[in-house]
Design a protein around this motif. Sequence first.
Motif, PDB file in Angstrom:
ATOM      1  N   MET A  16       0.913  -1.182  -0.075  1.00 44.60           N
ATOM      2  CA  MET A  16       0.011  -0.024  -0.021  1.00 44.60           C
ATOM      3  C   MET A  16       0.760   1.321   0.015  1.00 44.60           C
ATOM      4  SD  MET A  16      -3.107  -1.019   2.695  1.00 44.60           S
ATOM      5  CE  MET A  16      -2.946   0.396   3.443  1.00 44.60           C
ATOM      6  N   TRP A  17       1.966   1.358   0.783  1.00 46.69           N
ATOM      7  CA  TRP A  17       2.796   2.413   0.893  1.00 46.69           C
ATOM      8  C   TRP A  17       3.286   2.553  -0.352  1.00 46.69           C
ATOM      9  CZ3 TRP A  17       7.901   3.447   0.472  1.00 46.69           C
ATOM     10  CH2 TRP A  17       8.338   4.439   0.845  1.00 46.69           C
ATOM     11  N   ALA A  20       1.258   4.302  -2.924  1.00 50.34           N
ATOM     12  CA  ALA A  20       0.896   5.653  -2.972  1.00 50.34           C
ATOM     13  C   ALA A  20       1.986   6.785  -3.280  1.00 50.34           C
ATOM     14  CB  ALA A  20       0.378   5.876  -1.446  1.00 50.34           C
ATOM     15  N   TYR A  24       2.354   9.480  -5.809  1.00 44.21           N
ATOM     16  CA  TYR A  24       2.821  10.916  -5.320  1.00 44.21           C
ATOM     17  C   TYR A  24       4.063  11.245  -6.229  1.00 44.21           C
ATOM     18  CZ  TYR A  24       5.275  14.123  -2.747  1.00 44.21           C
ATOM     19  OH  TYR A  24       5.921  15.093  -1.891  1.00 44.21           O
ATOM     20  N   PHE A  31      -1.075  12.975  -1.732  1.00 48.47           N
ATOM     21  CA  PHE A  31      -1.378  11.769  -1.258  1.00 48.47           C
ATOM     22  C   PHE A  31      -0.257  10.941  -1.382  1.00 48.47           C
ATOM     23  CE2 PHE A  31      -4.197   7.920  -1.088  1.00 48.47           C
ATOM     24  CZ  PHE A  31      -4.706   8.419   0.189  1.00 48.47           C
ATOM     25  N   GLY A  33       2.554   7.856   0.563  1.00 48.33           N
ATOM     26  CA  GLY A  33       2.329   6.546   1.170  1.00 48.33           C
ATOM     27  C   GLY A  33       1.982   6.872   2.899  1.00 48.33           C
ATOM     28  N   LEU A  36      -1.653   7.775   2.752  1.00 49.41           N
ATOM     29  CA  LEU A  36      -2.506   6.567   2.622  1.00 49.41           C
ATOM     30  C   LEU A  36      -2.472   5.641   3.900  1.00 49.41           C
ATOM     31  CD1 LEU A  36      -4.016   4.939   0.863  1.00 49.41           C
ATOM     32  CD2 LEU A  36      -2.214   3.674   0.331  1.00 49.41           C
ATOM     33  N   PHE A  39      -4.790   7.639   6.403  1.00 52.69           N
ATOM     34  CA  PHE A  39      -6.120   7.249   5.925  1.00 52.69           C
ATOM     35  C   PHE A  39      -6.479   5.959   6.275  1.00 52.69           C
ATOM     36  CE2 PHE A  39      -9.127   6.058   2.495  1.00 52.69           C
ATOM     37  CZ  PHE A  39     -10.186   6.827   2.703  1.00 52.69           C
ATOM     38  N   CYS A  40      -5.907   4.966   6.085  1.00 51.33           N
ATOM     39  CA  CYS A  40      -6.460   3.662   6.211  1.00 51.33           C
ATOM     40  C   CYS A  40      -6.408   3.434   7.827  1.00 51.33           C
ATOM     41  CB  CYS A  40      -5.550   2.660   5.341  1.00 51.33           C
ATOM     42  SG  CYS A  40      -5.796   2.535   3.867  1.00 51.33           S
ATOM     43  N   LEU A 104      -4.289   2.214  -6.334  1.00 51.68           N
ATOM     44  CA  LEU A 104      -4.441   2.853  -5.347  1.00 51.68           C
ATOM     45  C   LEU A 104      -6.105   3.296  -5.229  1.00 51.68           C
ATOM     46  CD1 LEU A 104      -3.048   4.990  -3.118  1.00 51.68           C
ATOM     47  CD2 LEU A 104      -3.224   6.579  -5.234  1.00 51.68           C
ATOM     48  N   VAL A 108      -8.187   2.571  -1.735  1.00 51.58           N
ATOM     49  CA  VAL A 108      -9.156   3.451  -1.069  1.00 51.58           C
ATOM     50  C   VAL A 108     -10.451   3.081  -0.762  1.00 51.58           C
ATOM     51  CG1 VAL A 108      -9.593   5.945  -1.302  1.00 51.58           C
ATOM     52  CG2 VAL A 108      -7.409   5.492  -1.745  1.00 51.58           C
TER      53      VAL A 108
END
Length: 131
Positions: A16-17, A20, A24, A31, A33, A36, A39-40, A104, A108
């Motif tokens: 995930m990181w 993102a 970016y 937005f 890593g 994200l 956010f998660c 991504l 999200v």
Amino acid sequence: MDKNKRKFRFCFIDYMWYIAEIWYEREHTHFNGNMLLFFCWLFPILMPLGIPLLSHFFGWGVGFFILIFLCSLPDLFCLFRYTAGRREALCEHYGKMKHPGRKLAKIVLVAIALAIANFALMFHFGFIHRA
């Protein structure tokens, strides 16, 4: 052992990181890593589960300070986990990835769906009440 030859284990959070971070770098958005992961952490986990449970067990005064500490955990995690060596290893491991924007967007959307499901469950089980 050499830092360059060091073996890293990769997990879904690293994936995930990295997605993102690639997005970016390509699109020059805000937005990255760290955002994200924040956010998660905040929307699917901390807001639906943490806020009602902290206010229920500790009250709003103490729960607020615990919540502020819990909000800083993803930033501390990224600071200590994603060193230069790990970033290089992630780039080598996921370097040939195609369509990071689509991946991504999927991440999200799944996070939003989890947040909605958690809020519904917390309301159903009585942790969240109508005023």
